[in-house]
Design a protein around this motif. Structure first.
Motif, PDB file in Angstrom:
ATOM      1  N   ASN A  85       6.452 -28.108 -27.711  1.00 55.74           N
ATOM      2  CA  ASN A  85       4.390 -27.827 -27.015  1.00 55.74           C
ATOM      3  C   ASN A  85       3.450 -27.124 -27.647  1.00 55.74           C
ATOM      4  O   ASN A  85       2.406 -26.897 -26.987  1.00 55.74           O
ATOM      5  CB  ASN A  85       4.455 -28.099 -25.849  1.00 55.74           C
ATOM      6  CG  ASN A  85       4.481 -29.867 -25.144  1.00 55.74           C
ATOM      7  OD1 ASN A  85       3.831 -30.786 -25.209  1.00 55.74           O
ATOM      8  ND2 ASN A  85       5.677 -29.386 -24.205  1.00 55.74           N
ATOM      9  N   TYR A  86       4.595 -25.950 -28.713  1.00 50.09           N
ATOM     10  CA  TYR A  86       4.183 -25.105 -28.755  1.00 50.09           C
ATOM     11  C   TYR A  86       3.036 -25.298 -29.748  1.00 50.09           C
ATOM     12  O   TYR A  86       3.129 -26.265 -30.484  1.00 50.09           O
ATOM     13  CB  TYR A  86       5.389 -23.918 -29.407  1.00 50.09           C
ATOM     14  CG  TYR A  86       4.624 -22.895 -30.161  1.00 50.09           C
ATOM     15  CD1 TYR A  86       3.769 -22.135 -28.744  1.00 50.09           C
ATOM     16  CD2 TYR A  86       4.963 -21.984 -31.171  1.00 50.09           C
ATOM     17  CE1 TYR A  86       3.551 -20.311 -29.523  1.00 50.09           C
ATOM     18  CE2 TYR A  86       4.431 -20.966 -30.719  1.00 50.09           C
ATOM     19  CZ  TYR A  86       3.679 -19.780 -30.680  1.00 50.09           C
ATOM     20  OH  TYR A  86       3.683 -18.885 -31.405  1.00 50.09           O
ATOM     21  N   ASN A  87       1.886 -24.452 -30.082  1.00 46.22           N
ATOM     22  CA  ASN A  87       1.016 -24.661 -31.347  1.00 46.22           C
ATOM     23  C   ASN A  87       1.221 -24.360 -32.752  1.00 46.22           C
ATOM     24  O   ASN A  87      -0.101 -24.413 -32.981  1.00 46.22           O
ATOM     25  CB  ASN A  87      -0.486 -24.065 -30.335  1.00 46.22           C
ATOM     26  CG  ASN A  87      -0.375 -22.710 -30.567  1.00 46.22           C
ATOM     27  OD1 ASN A  87       0.514 -21.959 -30.846  1.00 46.22           O
ATOM     28  ND2 ASN A  87      -1.211 -22.122 -29.649  1.00 46.22           N
ATOM     29  N   ARG A  88       2.502 -24.683 -32.998  1.00 45.86           N
ATOM     30  CA  ARG A  88       2.153 -23.622 -34.707  1.00 45.86           C
ATOM     31  C   ARG A  88       4.103 -24.176 -34.172  1.00 45.86           C
ATOM     32  O   ARG A  88       4.486 -24.236 -34.103  1.00 45.86           O
ATOM     33  CB  ARG A  88       1.666 -22.686 -34.850  1.00 45.86           C
ATOM     34  CG  ARG A  88       2.408 -21.568 -34.291  1.00 45.86           C
ATOM     35  CD  ARG A  88       2.032 -20.544 -34.925  1.00 45.86           C
ATOM     36  NE  ARG A  88       2.801 -20.002 -35.978  1.00 45.86           N
ATOM     37  CZ  ARG A  88       2.367 -19.386 -37.095  1.00 45.86           C
ATOM     38  NH1 ARG A  88       1.295 -18.741 -36.906  1.00 45.86           N
ATOM     39  NH2 ARG A  88       3.500 -19.044 -38.431  1.00 45.86           N
ATOM     40  N   GLU A  89       4.193 -24.091 -36.237  1.00 45.22           N
ATOM     41  CA  GLU A  89       5.297 -23.502 -36.399  1.00 45.22           C
ATOM     42  C   GLU A  89       6.486 -22.855 -35.463  1.00 45.22           C
ATOM     43  O   GLU A  89       5.869 -21.018 -35.143  1.00 45.22           O
ATOM     44  CB  GLU A  89       6.021 -23.432 -38.221  1.00 45.22           C
ATOM     45  CG  GLU A  89       5.449 -24.319 -39.002  1.00 45.22           C
ATOM     46  CD  GLU A  89       5.718 -25.162 -39.245  1.00 45.22           C
ATOM     47  OE1 GLU A  89       7.462 -25.405 -39.204  1.00 45.22           O
ATOM     48  OE2 GLU A  89       5.526 -26.327 -39.528  1.00 45.22           O
ATOM     49  N   LYS A 138       8.352 -16.037 -27.729  1.00 44.72           N
ATOM     50  CA  LYS A 138       7.010 -16.744 -27.743  1.00 44.72           C
ATOM     51  C   LYS A 138       8.061 -17.067 -25.863  1.00 44.72           C
ATOM     52  O   LYS A 138       7.069 -17.675 -24.766  1.00 44.72           O
ATOM     53  CB  LYS A 138       6.574 -17.840 -27.703  1.00 44.72           C
ATOM     54  CG  LYS A 138       5.814 -17.210 -29.028  1.00 44.72           C
ATOM     55  CD  LYS A 138       5.137 -16.377 -28.581  1.00 44.72           C
ATOM     56  CE  LYS A 138       4.722 -15.135 -30.067  1.00 44.72           C
ATOM     57  NZ  LYS A 138       3.485 -14.261 -29.846  1.00 44.72           N
ATOM     58  N   LYS A 158       7.913 -29.555 -36.006  1.00 45.77           N
ATOM     59  CA  LYS A 158       7.722 -27.781 -36.349  1.00 45.77           C
ATOM     60  C   LYS A 158       8.888 -27.255 -35.908  1.00 45.77           C
ATOM     61  O   LYS A 158       8.562 -25.761 -36.016  1.00 45.77           O
ATOM     62  CB  LYS A 158       6.556 -27.221 -35.951  1.00 45.77           C
ATOM     63  CG  LYS A 158       6.541 -27.949 -33.853  1.00 45.77           C
ATOM     64  CD  LYS A 158       4.337 -27.920 -33.883  1.00 45.77           C
ATOM     65  CE  LYS A 158       4.455 -28.082 -32.590  1.00 45.77           C
ATOM     66  NZ  LYS A 158       3.084 -27.960 -32.150  1.00 45.77           N
ATOM     67  N   HIS A 185       8.212 -16.657 -34.699  1.00 41.82           N
ATOM     68  CA  HIS A 185       7.371 -17.383 -33.454  1.00 41.82           C
ATOM     69  C   HIS A 185       8.874 -17.564 -32.958  1.00 41.82           C
ATOM     70  O   HIS A 185       9.266 -18.248 -33.689  1.00 41.82           O
ATOM     71  CB  HIS A 185       6.800 -18.711 -33.477  1.00 41.82           C
ATOM     72  CG  HIS A 185       4.739 -17.634 -33.939  1.00 41.82           C
ATOM     73  ND1 HIS A 185       3.427 -17.378 -32.641  1.00 41.82           N
ATOM     74  CD2 HIS A 185       4.558 -16.839 -35.466  1.00 41.82           C
ATOM     75  CE1 HIS A 185       2.734 -16.697 -33.378  1.00 41.82           C
ATOM     76  NE2 HIS A 185       3.336 -16.722 -34.907  1.00 41.82           N
ATOM     77  N   SER A 202       9.219 -25.659 -27.017  1.00 43.01           N
ATOM     78  CA  SER A 202       8.581 -25.619 -28.391  1.00 43.01           C
ATOM     79  C   SER A 202       7.378 -26.778 -29.280  1.00 43.01           C
ATOM     80  O   SER A 202       7.143 -26.982 -30.298  1.00 43.01           O
ATOM     81  CB  SER A 202       9.720 -25.576 -29.781  1.00 43.01           C
ATOM     82  OG  SER A 202      10.883 -24.357 -29.531  1.00 43.01           O
TER      83      SER A 202
END
Length: 203
Positions: free
Chosen positions: A163-167, A120, A71, A95, A161
């Motif tokens: 482990n980030y919860n989106r693209e 972020k 992602k 993001h 990145s």
């Protein structure tokens, strides 16, 4: 003075012309929309516009799209040798995991501070690390890490990145000159490209 000129209003042209390419491939959204709409204004055929877009190759080190890992969309913007250039890159995405640092220019990263809601995580490298850290601390931004070098910064940014919860966009846009570690921005950018090619080893 220009006596004859035209004004063209343009809008999002993505759905019709980009086909299998994402906006991120072109870096600057406004530029590709402007190019498409100006081509339409001069009655260039849709098939010719599509062909030009599909054959487009971005310039090295200038918001250069390297590819996608899961992602994560990864960009090499080593040409960003000042904060104003990095600001242009930040404005293209929502993001971001950002790698910055090098030899600071006057003002450091002051112009970036109002846009940190898009960022972020920041990884700091190079001579400017402590200066940039101080500027981030002054506005209460704590989502940063210090890295010894670009290789460590890339590893840390990948870890965050993934482990980030989106693209998310992993953006190397230093906001500083390269002379603390490299001869020029090209050498710096080439080092980042080499790291990208080793992503599977680094993860």
């Amino acid at each position: 003075m220009l006596k004859n000129h035209i004004s063209v209003w343009f809008s999002d042209a993505k759905s019709k012309f980009l086909l299998d390419k994402d906006y991120s491939y072109f870096g600057n959204k406004e530029n590709i929309d402007a190019a498409i709409n100006i081509a339409k204004y001069f009655n260039i055929l849709d098939k010719e516009i599509k062909a030009a877009i599909q054959s487009f190759k971005p310039l090295l080190h200038r918001l250069q799209y390297l590819g996608k890992v899961g992602k994560i969309s990864i960009f090499n913007d080593s040409k960003a040798t000042n904060a104003e250039s990095t600001l242009n890159a930040i404005k293209q995405f929502e993001h971001i995991c950002l790698i910055i640092g090098g030899v600071a220019k006057e003002g450091g990263i002051k112009v970036l501070l109002p846009y940190l809601s898009r960022v972020k995580k920041i990884i700091l490298i190079g001579d400017a690390s402590l200066m940039f850290k101080k500027q981030l601390d002054e506005v209460g931004y704590k989502e940063y890490l210090l890295a010894e070098n670009l290789a460590e910064a890339y590893k840390l940014s990948l870890r965050f990145s993934l482990n980030y919860n989106r693209e998310i966009t992993l953006l190397f846009s230093p906001a500083a000159a390269s002379f603390d570690m490299w001869k020029n921005f090209e050498e710096r950018g080439n080092n980042f490209i080499k790291l990208f090619k080793r992503t599977n080893e680094i993860i």
